[in-house]
Design a protein around this motif. Structure first.
Motif, PDB file in Angstrom:
ATOM      1  N   ALA A 192       0.830  -1.206   0.000  1.00 28.77           N
ATOM      2  CA  ALA A 192       0.000   0.000   0.000  1.00 28.77           C
ATOM      3  C   ALA A 192       0.866   1.258   0.000  1.00 28.77           C
ATOM      4  CB  ALA A 192      -0.921  -0.008   1.217  1.00 28.77           C
ATOM      5  N   TRP A 196       0.932   4.321  -2.721  1.00 34.13           N
ATOM      6  CA  TRP A 196       0.732   5.716  -2.272  1.00 34.13           C
ATOM      7  C   TRP A 196       1.917   6.588  -2.649  1.00 34.13           C
ATOM      8  CZ3 TRP A 196       2.143   7.836   3.056  1.00 34.13           C
ATOM      9  CH2 TRP A 196       1.647   9.130   3.226  1.00 34.13           C
ATOM     10  N   GLU A 206      -5.100   5.769   1.482  1.00 40.41           N
ATOM     11  CA  GLU A 206      -4.962   4.335   1.215  1.00 40.41           C
ATOM     12  C   GLU A 206      -5.578   3.551   2.368  1.00 40.41           C
ATOM     13  OE1 GLU A 206      -3.620   2.195  -0.998  1.00 40.41           O
ATOM     14  OE2 GLU A 206      -3.345   3.759  -2.502  1.00 40.41           O
TER      15      GLU A 206
END
Length: 376
Positions: A192, A196, A206
């Protein structure tokens, strides 16, 4: 005036969540957008909103104007006195002596916690906004695999600052609360973070990283404030219902206090959570100065249908204009005094209990949960 109102009027409040106020003199064009969450719209005036009407009714006399003074006279008098004197008058009138200030939202030049409290003769504390910490980590540059550790280290450093007593998340704005409640795995966080950071970092939205942020808050061990409900156009209101937090609250039971901020229109959902989860507390700040004294009792009364009295706190969530510090305090005192006094008069509540519960909500509960020193 009833005994409960007299007691609340004399009580110095503990505002467990608020912001600073603008230090510059404001023109009408600069002042009006600060009166609502939606800002000013062409062809209308924010003085023609419940908040704007309440300002003209309840704040005008503190500027030596008649009640319901016209908007142009109100703004002219504000400019004549100057920001410093305007802020002093409203902050003093609020009768607040403890300010827990969220320092993570600063689109305007605002007073620091120390400056805000000094204007009222009170004591400042700080609330660290965790999304701001995460975004600062990204802005400094970090590899995806190092993000989790860097964020945790930065958060731990932030909460060690003198005067910090809690942390806050605006997950309600970024993702909403309908998230997987489990703590994300390290590989999930790295992936993640890679996504991002590849997009330039910036606004943290996120879902996996927001989950990691909430679990980092648990690890920090301080009370966690969560914005709930009412907000500006950035929020998706249906996703900010605190009932979505139920599974996460089960998983975090026995860890940190969770403070549900503001809550309107979900004050009943928040009350249910406070009634069944030991760690949950709530306030109805922000809503109070937006509905004004005329409707603040209706909002607070719904919140108090089942909320344990030791779980209700006072906050103003005042931002930008000092009027909202005054209006929030006035609305809270009148609303709580009215509903408690009516219960006393109906013999549903003993007066000593009503006085005790009023003091708890206005000051005691916040001092206890944030571990603030008691006045000598």
């Amino acid at each position: 005036m009833g005994a409960v109102q007299e007691a609340l009027d004399a009580l110095k409040l503990t505002d467990h969540h608020c912001h600073g106020v603008v230090t510059a003199d404001l023109s009408r064009e600069e002042f009006e957008p600060l009166l609502t969450e939606g800002g000013a719209w062409p062809g209308g005036s924010t003085f023609d909103t419940p908040a704007g009407v309440a300002v003209r009714r309840h704040c005008a006399p503190l500027l030596d104007l008649p009640r319901h003074a016209p908007a142009e006279e109100y703004v002219a008098r504000r400019a004549e006195l100057g920001a410093r004197e305007v802020n002093r008058r409203f902050l003093t009138a609020a009768g607040t002596d403890v300010f827990c200030v969220d320092t993570g939202y600063t689109p305007h030049r605002l007073t620091s916690p120390a400056e805000l409290a000094a204007a009222a003769g009170g004591t400042p504390y700080e609330i660290v906004r965790l999304e701001s910490v995460a975004e600062a980590v990204a802005a400094r540059g970090v590899e995806a695999g190092e993000y989790a550790g860097a964020f945790r280290a930065a958060a731990e450093e932030a909460v060690r600052r003198p005067g910090v007593v809690g942390v806050k998340s605006v997950a309600a704005y970024r993702t909403g609360f309908d998230l997987d409640p489990a703590r994300p795995s390290d590989p999930e966080v790295t992936e993640a973070a890679r996504h991002w950071l590849a997009g330039g970092g910036g606004r943290l939205a996120e879902p996996v990283l927001v989950r990691q942020l909430l679990w980092t808050a648990v690890d920090l061990g301080l009370p966690l404030q969560l914005h709930v409900g009412l907000g500006d156009s950035d929020i998706r209101l249906h996703r900010s219902d605190p009932a979505h937090l139920t599974d996460w609250l089960h998983l975090t039971a026995g860890t940190i206090p969770v403070m549900l901020l503001h809550c309107w229109p979900y004050q009943r959902q928040a009350a249910q959570l406070a009634a069944v989860f030991e760690q949950v507390y709530l306030d109805v700040g922000l809503a109070l100065h937006h509905v004004g004294p005329a409707r603040s009792r209706a909002v607070l009364e719904e919140a108090l249908e089942i909320t344990p009295y030791r779980k209700l706190l006072y906050s103003s969530d005042a931002y930008g204009v000092a009027e909202f510090h005054h209006l929030g305090a006035l609305s809270f005192r009148r609303a709580l005094a009215g509903l408690l006094q009516d219960r006393v008069d109906a013999d549903e509540l003993a007066l000593p209990d009503a006085l005790r519960f009023a003091e708890w909500a206005g000051a005691h509960n916040a001092r206890q949960v944030y571990r603030l020193p008691w006045p000598s």
